[in-house]
Design an enzyme around this catalytic site. Structure first.
Site, PDB file in Angstrom:
ATOM      1  N   HIS A 162      61.610   9.345 -35.420  1.00 12.84           N
ATOM      2  CA  HIS A 162      62.056   8.944 -34.082  1.00 12.84           C
ATOM      3  C   HIS A 162      61.513   9.941 -33.072  1.00 12.84           C
ATOM      4  O   HIS A 162      61.427  11.138 -33.352  1.00 12.84           O
ATOM      5  CB  HIS A 162      63.592   8.925 -34.000  1.00 12.84           C
ATOM      6  N   ASP A 164      66.635   1.334 -37.563  1.00 17.69           N
ATOM      7  CA  ASP A 164      65.997   0.156 -38.178  1.00 17.69           C
ATOM      8  C   ASP A 164      65.953   0.215 -39.696  1.00 17.69           C
ATOM      9  O   ASP A 164      65.548  -0.764 -40.333  1.00 17.69           O
ATOM     10  CB  ASP A 164      64.562   0.027 -37.635  1.00 17.69           C
TER      11      ASP A 164
HETATM   12  C1  SDX Z   1      63.137   2.426 -32.358  1.00 14.84           C
HETATM   13  O1  SDX Z   1      62.762   5.433 -28.448  1.00 14.84           O
HETATM   14  C2  SDX Z   1      63.809   4.845 -28.914  1.00 14.84           C
HETATM   15  O2  SDX Z   1      64.925   5.170 -28.574  1.00 14.84           O
HETATM   16  C3  SDX Z   1      63.538   3.698 -29.883  1.00 14.84           C
HETATM   17  C4  SDX Z   1      64.755   3.097 -30.571  1.00 14.84           C
HETATM   18  C5  SDX Z   1      65.659   2.376 -29.585  1.00 14.84           C
HETATM   19  O3  SDX Z   1      66.853   2.222 -29.894  1.00 14.84           O
HETATM   20  O4  SDX Z   1      65.140   1.885 -28.542  1.00 14.84           O
HETATM   21  O5  SDX Z   1      65.485   4.093 -31.234  1.00 14.84           O
HETATM   22  C6  SDX Z   1      64.339   2.019 -31.585  1.00 14.84           C
HETATM   23  O6  SDX Z   1      62.045   2.107 -31.948  1.00 14.84           O
HETATM   24  C7  SDX Z   1      63.303   3.287 -33.571  1.00 14.84           C
HETATM   25  C8  SDX Z   1      61.924   3.680 -34.220  1.00 14.84           C
HETATM   26  C9  SDX Z   1      61.455   2.492 -35.076  1.00 14.84           C
HETATM   27  N1  SDX Z   1      60.059   2.748 -35.566  1.00 14.84           N
HETATM   28  C10 SDX Z   1      59.826   3.013 -36.847  1.00 14.84           C
HETATM   29  O7  SDX Z   1      60.704   3.185 -37.694  1.00 14.84           O
HETATM   30  C11 SDX Z   1      58.337   3.076 -37.187  1.00 14.84           C
HETATM   31  C12 SDX Z   1      58.051   4.297 -38.073  1.00 14.84           C
HETATM   32  N2  SDX Z   1      58.223   5.508 -37.246  1.00 14.84           N
HETATM   33  C13 SDX Z   1      57.138   5.957 -36.488  1.00 14.84           C
HETATM   34  O8  SDX Z   1      56.005   5.272 -36.318  1.00 14.84           O
HETATM   35  C14 SDX Z   1      57.427   7.108 -35.560  1.00 14.84           C
HETATM   36  O9  SDX Z   1      58.301   7.947 -36.188  1.00 14.84           O
HETATM   37  C15 SDX Z   1      57.937   6.765 -34.193  1.00 14.84           C
HETATM   38  C16 SDX Z   1      57.039   5.776 -33.508  1.00 14.84           C
HETATM   39  C17 SDX Z   1      59.314   6.166 -34.282  1.00 14.84           C
HETATM   40  C18 SDX Z   1      58.011   8.037 -33.373  1.00 14.84           C
HETATM   41  O10 SDX Z   1      56.714   8.444 -33.184  1.00 14.84           O
HETATM   42  P1  SDX Z   1      56.376   9.793 -32.353  1.00 14.84           P
HETATM   43  O11 SDX Z   1      57.590  10.402 -31.794  1.00 14.84           O
HETATM   44  O12 SDX Z   1      55.253   9.492 -31.415  1.00 14.84           O
HETATM   45  O13 SDX Z   1      55.921  10.796 -33.469  1.00 14.84           O
HETATM   46  P2  SDX Z   1      54.469  10.824 -34.099  1.00 14.84           P
HETATM   47  O14 SDX Z   1      53.982   9.423 -34.326  1.00 14.84           O
HETATM   48  O15 SDX Z   1      53.624  11.742 -33.279  1.00 14.84           O
HETATM   49  O16 SDX Z   1      54.781  11.473 -35.516  1.00 14.84           O
HETATM   50  C19 SDX Z   1      54.952  12.873 -35.628  1.00 14.84           C
HETATM   51  C20 SDX Z   1      54.433  13.202 -37.018  1.00 14.84           C
HETATM   52  C21 SDX Z   1      53.039  12.596 -37.275  1.00 14.84           C
HETATM   53  O17 SDX Z   1      52.398  13.447 -38.194  1.00 14.84           O
HETATM   54  P3  SDX Z   1      51.281  14.518 -37.608  1.00 14.84           P
HETATM   55  O18 SDX Z   1      50.234  13.707 -36.872  1.00 14.84           O
HETATM   56  O19 SDX Z   1      52.054  15.438 -36.693  1.00 14.84           O
HETATM   57  O20 SDX Z   1      50.745  15.193 -38.841  1.00 14.84           O
HETATM   58  O21 SDX Z   1      55.289  12.592 -38.008  1.00 14.84           O
HETATM   59  C22 SDX Z   1      54.542  11.633 -38.750  1.00 14.84           C
HETATM   60  C23 SDX Z   1      53.296  11.285 -37.962  1.00 14.84           C
HETATM   61  O22 SDX Z   1      52.246  10.892 -38.815  1.00 14.84           O
HETATM   62  N3  SDX Z   1      55.411  10.463 -38.884  1.00 14.84           N
HETATM   63  C24 SDX Z   1      55.568   9.752 -39.989  1.00 14.84           C
HETATM   64  C25 SDX Z   1      56.504   8.757 -39.670  1.00 14.84           C
HETATM   65  N4  SDX Z   1      56.872   8.878 -38.393  1.00 14.84           N
HETATM   66  C26 SDX Z   1      56.190   9.932 -37.907  1.00 14.84           C
HETATM   67  N5  SDX Z   1      55.005   9.851 -41.223  1.00 14.84           N
HETATM   68  C27 SDX Z   1      55.413   8.948 -42.137  1.00 14.84           C
HETATM   69  N6  SDX Z   1      56.313   7.946 -41.918  1.00 14.84           N
HETATM   70  C28 SDX Z   1      56.881   7.837 -40.693  1.00 14.84           C
HETATM   71  N7  SDX Z   1      57.766   6.867 -40.462  1.00 14.84           N
END
Ligand code: SDX
Length: 427
Positions: free
Chosen positions: A305, A362
Site C-alpha cells: 500500500h 483487497d
Molecule cells: C487500494 O491509496 C489507497 O488508499 C488505495 C486503497 C483505497 O482504499 O482507496 O487503499 C485501495 O488500491 C489498495 C491497493 C490495492 N493494490 C494491490 O493490492 C496491488 C498490489 N500492490 C501494489 O501494486 C502496490 O503495493 C501499490 C500499488 C498498492 C502501492 O504501490 P507504491 O506505493 O507505488 O509502491 P511501489 O510500487 O513503489 O512498491 C514499493 C516496492 C517496489 O519494489 P522496489 O522497486 O522498491 O524494489 O515494493 C514492491 C515494489 O516492487 N511491491 C511489491 C508489491 N507491492 C509493492 N512487490 C510484490 N508484491 C506486491 N504486491
C-alpha cells in the site's frame, strides 16, 4: 530546512509557511515557489504531496490507523451501519436516530433509475465487464438528471449526492443481472440499503427473496470498510474532474474508471484470481519467489500500500468477517486457507518485511464476496458502490473549499528543444 515544530521552511533564500493539521504530517505551503524561484517541485505519484486540506478521513500508515471524522474504522465496522457512515462523511457528525431515519428515507426515495436508462444496458454485450457498464451508465446519469447538475447550487449538490449514493446499488445490480441474462428487479424500499442491493442482485421475479441477515450485516460492514480512504487515486480523480466544474455524475464516472485499475480497486478481483491460480498452499513458495523477482512483473495482489506500512486495519476486519460468515453459514473455501497461509509466509519473508508489504483491504474481500455469490467481475463494482459515498463527500468538500481551483500540475520537460520543421522531401 524545516521540522514539524517550526512555522517556515527555507528553500534557497526564501521562507515558505509550514502548516500543521490536527494530526499527522505538517505541510509546507509552496504555492508561491514557482513565482519566487522559477522552479517546480517534482513528485511523480504524489508520494510527498498534499493536494488539499480535508476533514474527512485520516490515515496513519505507520500505525495502521484509519479514522473517519475521528472515529476508528474498527469501531465503525463493528458498531455502525453503512448509511450511518455515509451520513457521517457527508455531514461531519454521527446522526441522531431521527436524523438517520430521515437520511435513510431520503436515500431510499432515490433508488429507482429513469426507466429509459434500463434501455442503456441493452447496448452492451452480455459479457461486458460490470465496471465498463458502471462507467457508461453513471456518466449517462448527467443526461437524465439535469435538475441536479448546477454545482453552484448547494441544494442541487445535495440532491445529486443523494441520487448517486442511492442509485449505485441499483446500477450495479442491473449490471450483474444483465451479465447473467436475468430480468432487472426494481428496488424494494422496505428493505435496508444493503438488503435492497442483495435482493436486486440475487432475487428473481419468480419467487420471493429472503435477505440473509448474516450476509446483509457482513456486506454492510464491507461497504463501511470501502467507504472512503483519504486522497487515493480514484478520489483524486474525482477531485480533479470536479475542479474543472464538471457535473457530479461525470466526476463519479471518472472515479469509477480510475478505481478499475488492478493497482487500485481492481486488486480485489485480481487477488482472488491469484489465490485461485495458486490453488493449494504447496504452490505458495513459487508465487512468493515470483513476487520477489525483479524480472517478473508479477506482484502479490492484495499486498502492499502507498500509505500503510503496517497492517491495513480494514484487512484485519475483513479477515475477521470472513471467519464469522463462514462459521455462521457453515461454509468454507480452500482459497481462504491459501490466503491465510500466503499471508503468514509472506510476512515472515524479509523481502516483504523490508519493503513493509502487508495485506491490504483487497486481500480478503474477494474470499467473502465469492462466498456470498458474487462473480469476481463484480468485486470492483461493489468497491465503486461503497466508495461513491467517499467520492461524493470529497467532491462536496472540494467544491466548498475556497482555496480550491482547477487542478493543473506542471512537468519536468526533457523532450526536444525548439527546432524548425523539415519538409518531407528533405528528410
Ligand atoms: C487500494 O491509496 C489507497 O488508499 C488505495 C486503497 C483505497 O482504499 O482507496 O487503499 C485501495 O488500491 C489498495 C491497493 C490495492 N493494490 C494491490 O493490492 C496491488 C498490489 N500492490 C501494489 O501494486 C502496490 O503495493 C501499490 C500499488 C498498492 C502501492 O504501490 P507504491 O506505493 O507505488 O509502491 P511501489 O510500487 O513503489 O512498491 C514499493 C516496492 C517496489 O519494489 P522496489 O522497486 O522498491 O524494489 O515494493 C514492491 C515494489 O516492487 N511491491 C511489491 C508489491 N507491492 C509493492 N512487490 C510484490 N508484491 C506486491 N504486491
Amino acid at each position: 530546512m524545516s521540522d514539524a515544530d517550526t512555522q517556515t521552511m527555507t528553500i534557497g533564500d526564501k521562507q515558505y509557511p509550514v502548516r500543521h493539521g490536527s494530526v499527522g504530517p505538517a505541510v509546507t505551503d509552496i504555492r508561491k515557489l514557482y513565482a519566487q524561484t522559477g522552479m517546480f517541485t517534482y513528485d511523480p505519484g504524489f508520494t510527498s504531496t498534499a493536494s488539499c486540506e480535508s476533514t474527512l478521513t485520516y490515515i496513519d500508515g505507520d500505525e495502521g490507523v484509519l479514522l473517519h471524522r475521528g472515529y476508528p474504522i474498527g469501531q465503525l465496522a463493528e458498531q455502525s451501519s453503512f448509511m450511518e457512515v455515509a451520513y457521517l462523511l457527508l455531514n461531519h457528525e454521527l446522526p441522531s436516530a431521527a436524523e438517520l431515519d430521515k437520511f435513510t428515507y431520503t436515500i431510499s426515495r432515490h433508488t429507482m433509475l429513469h426507466e429509459q436508462l434500463a434501455q442503456f444496458y441493452r447496448g452492451f454485450r452480455r459479457d461486458a465487464h460490470p465496471m465498463a457498464i458502471m462507467c457508461g451508465v453513471v456518466g449517462a446519469l448527467s443526461a437524465f438528471y439535469h435538475d441536479s447538475t448546477d454545482i453552484a447550487d448547494p441544494h442541487q449538490r445535495m440532491i445529486a449526492s443523494h441520487r448517486l449514493i442511492a442509485k449505485m446499488p441499483t446500477i450495479a445490480a442491473m449490471a450483474y443481472k444483465y451479465s447473467v441474462g436475468q430480468p432487472f428487479l426494481y428496488p424494494d424500499n422496505s428493505l435496508s440499503y444493503t438488503g435492497n442491493f442483495l435482493r436486486m442482485t440475487f432475487g428473481v421475479p419468480a419467487e420471493p427473496y429472503e435477505v440473509n441477515p448474516v450476509v446483509e450485516r457482513a456486506l454492510d460492514r464491507i461497504f463501511i470498510l470501502h467507504a472512503d480512504h483519504e486522497q487515493n487515486a480514484s478520489t483524486s480523480t474525482v477531485r480533479l474532474a470536479g475542479s474543472s466544474g464538471a457535473n457530479p455524475f461525470a466526476c463519479i464516472a471518472a472515479g469509477i474508471a480510475c478505481l478499475w485499475g488492478p493497482a487500485h480497486g481492481g486488486a480485489n478481483e485480481a487477488a482472488l484470481n491469484m489465490l485461485r491460480e495458486i490453488g493449494t498452499p504447496d504452490r505458495i513458495p513459487e508465487y512468493i519467489a515470483r513476487a520477489k523477482d525483479k524480472n517478473d512483473p508479477f506482484r502479490l495482489m492484495g499486498f502492499g500500500h502507498r500509505v500503510y506500512k503496517n497492517y491495513d486495519p480494514r484487512a484485519t476486519v475483513m479477515q475477521k468477517t470472513v471467519r464469522e460468515v463462514f462459521d455462521s453459514l457453515g461454509v468454507s473455501d480452500p482459497v481462504f486457507e491459501t490466503a491465510l497461509q500466503l499471508e503468514e509466509i509472506a510476512l515472515k519473508d524479509e523481502y516483504f518485511a523490508e519493503k513493509k508489504l502487508f495485506p491490504n483491504v483487497d486481500f480478503y474481500s474477494g474470499v467473502i464476496l465469492s462466498a456470498i455469490g458474487f462473480p469476481t467481475t463484480m468485486f470492483t463494482a461493489l468497491f465503486a458502490l461503497a466508495r461513491t459515498v467517499g467520492w461524493v463527500a470529497q467532491w462536496n468538500e472540494m467544491i466548498s473549499d475556497p482555496e480550491q481551483k482547477i487542478g493543473r500540475p506542471r512537468q519536468l520537460y526533457t523532450g526536444p528543444t525548439q527546432r524548425d520543421y523539415v519538409p518531407v522531401g528533405e528528410r
